[in-house]
Write an enzyme that holds these catalytic residues in place. Sequence first.
Site, PDB file in Angstrom:
ATOM      1  N   ILE A  92     -13.103   2.096   7.454  1.00 58.33           N
ATOM      2  CA  ILE A  92     -12.756   2.347   8.626  1.00 58.33           C
ATOM      3  C   ILE A  92     -12.940   0.853   9.531  1.00 58.33           C
ATOM      4  CG2 ILE A  92     -13.856   3.461  10.648  1.00 58.33           C
ATOM      5  CD1 ILE A  92     -14.888   5.774   8.905  1.00 58.33           C
TER       6      ILE A  92
ATOM      7  N   GLY B  13     -17.736   7.447  -3.807  1.00 52.43           N
ATOM      8  CA  GLY B  13     -17.878   6.667  -5.260  1.00 52.43           C
ATOM      9  C   GLY B  13     -17.211   5.138  -4.871  1.00 52.43           C
TER      10      GLY B  13
ATOM     11  N   GLU C   3     -12.417   8.796 -10.051  1.00 52.64           N
ATOM     12  CA  GLU C   3     -12.942  10.030  -9.446  1.00 52.64           C
ATOM     13  C   GLU C   3     -12.183  11.275  -8.958  1.00 52.64           C
ATOM     14  OE1 GLU C   3     -15.572   8.457  -6.545  1.00 52.64           O
ATOM     15  OE2 GLU C   3     -14.320   9.497  -4.863  1.00 52.64           O
TER      16      GLU C   3
ATOM     17  N   ILE D 205      -1.522   5.692   1.278  1.00 52.64           N
ATOM     18  CA  ILE D 205      -1.735   3.929   0.762  1.00 52.64           C
ATOM     19  C   ILE D 205      -1.840   3.991  -0.712  1.00 52.64           C
ATOM     20  CG2 ILE D 205      -3.306   2.061   0.650  1.00 52.64           C
ATOM     21  CD1 ILE D 205      -3.880   2.267   3.670  1.00 52.64           C
TER      22      ILE D 205
ATOM     23  N   GLY E 152      -7.543   6.792  -4.595  1.00 57.86           N
ATOM     24  CA  GLY E 152      -7.961   8.096  -3.998  1.00 57.86           C
ATOM     25  C   GLY E 152      -6.830   9.041  -3.560  1.00 57.86           C
ATOM     26  N   ILE E 153      -7.122   9.632  -2.615  1.00 59.70           N
ATOM     27  CA  ILE E 153      -5.901  10.413  -2.275  1.00 59.70           C
ATOM     28  C   ILE E 153      -5.318   9.986  -0.820  1.00 59.70           C
ATOM     29  CG2 ILE E 153      -7.236  11.929  -0.700  1.00 59.70           C
ATOM     30  CD1 ILE E 153      -5.249  14.263  -1.726  1.00 59.70           C
ATOM     31  N   GLY E 154      -3.895  10.060  -0.414  1.00 60.46           N
ATOM     32  CA  GLY E 154      -3.506   9.663   0.903  1.00 60.46           C
ATOM     33  C   GLY E 154      -2.254   8.801   0.541  1.00 60.46           C
TER      34      GLY E 154
END
Length: 428
Positions: free
Chosen positions: A311, A334, A236, A217, A213-215
């Site tokens: 989370i 996703g 995705e 990490i 994903g984004i970010g």
Amino acid sequence: MSIPSTLNITTAADAVELVKSGDRVFIQGTAMTPTELVDALCDRYQELKNVEFIHIHTEGVAKYAEAPYNESFQTNSCFVGGNVRKNVNSRSGGYIPVFLSEIHLLFRRNILPLDVALIQVSPPDKHGYCSLGTSVDIALPAVQTAKKVIAQINPQVPRTHGDGIIHVSEIDQAIMVDRPIMLHEERPMTMVEKKIGYFVSSLIENGATLQMGIGNIPNAVLLNLNNHQRLGVHTEMFSDGLLPLIERGIVTGEEKKIKTGKIVTCFAVGSQKLYDFVDDNPFVDFKEAAFTNDTALIRANPKVTAINSAIEIDLTGQICADTIGKYQFSGVGGQMDFMRGATLSEGGKAIIAMPSITNKGISKITSFLQPGAGVTTTRAHVHHVVTEYGVVDLFGKNLLQRAKALISIAHPDHRERLEKEAAERFGL
């Protein structure tokens, strides 16, 4: 720029006159959010009633989610971003729990038929085709099924390769804008994130197919892959962290089975450098989410390594990734699509990577999920879990063994309490 005579160019105020009270309106998301059209529609709040907006994550200010506009417009979000979070958790908004891979079915099967789609596109080419830019995801099925399509044409939209093209004949009204699409700025990387990135990277093999994903990490993981070879990407979304690996020839896609030699994605968010990279670049194949997130296609690739976050996770391995207790924070997205696809892939690995504690020092590894928390990924689907304290693999472990493993990578300040709670939970 030559605009075909068949394209009806008008003002934003006139274009959104197509929207009527009681309509269901799709808004294209992420960096491609058509802000000018959305704001023009919000300006009609006094004359319109019961207009429903449906979308995934959008960027910018969502006026329709704020007073007084939310008296006329209702949000029905399939993925919750910060700009609609308060609204979705109130009586004037709603959230639809749905996999990203299945949102298209809501449109194509007329479960949630669309009256109007608001989109942002590139100028048409000489054949009259516009690009949906960096957000094909659920925008393509929305355009293909909506009764009316209103587009803002922007020369700064990247013309991306893949399936995200529409002909001007499919556009009912259009406006012209000229501004950069939405940028995502990275924040400084913490030492905790760097440690997590190192541990995750140790699980990635040469020839693996990556989903991330984004970010910070995911970016920390990518920073540690400079000595890898023949990596592929089927995801995705992707962001700037991949660019150095592409430039060094580490990401080649040569071992992938689905779209060999190409990066497969359904949307991209990041810097202007990223948008310049995907512009007219056949190396990047933008597909709708029904393709990128299809578990059967994901698993066909070798060594799929899916990197997702949480989370909180309970001691049995249940993952909550979209709520904070009963508060809807994001969405299912996703995660399950790729977690399942990765574990079914030959040599694949599904990874949950997260800090051991929140910014407030609360343990993200818990005895029980908070009351009202949603289970995004079941404990039967969870394999590798990574924090800054190490890596554990829950696959094949019973409940007590899972608890012991997870406690071993919890923050030291919380381990004694977790051990006592585990003993009580499992009757030791």
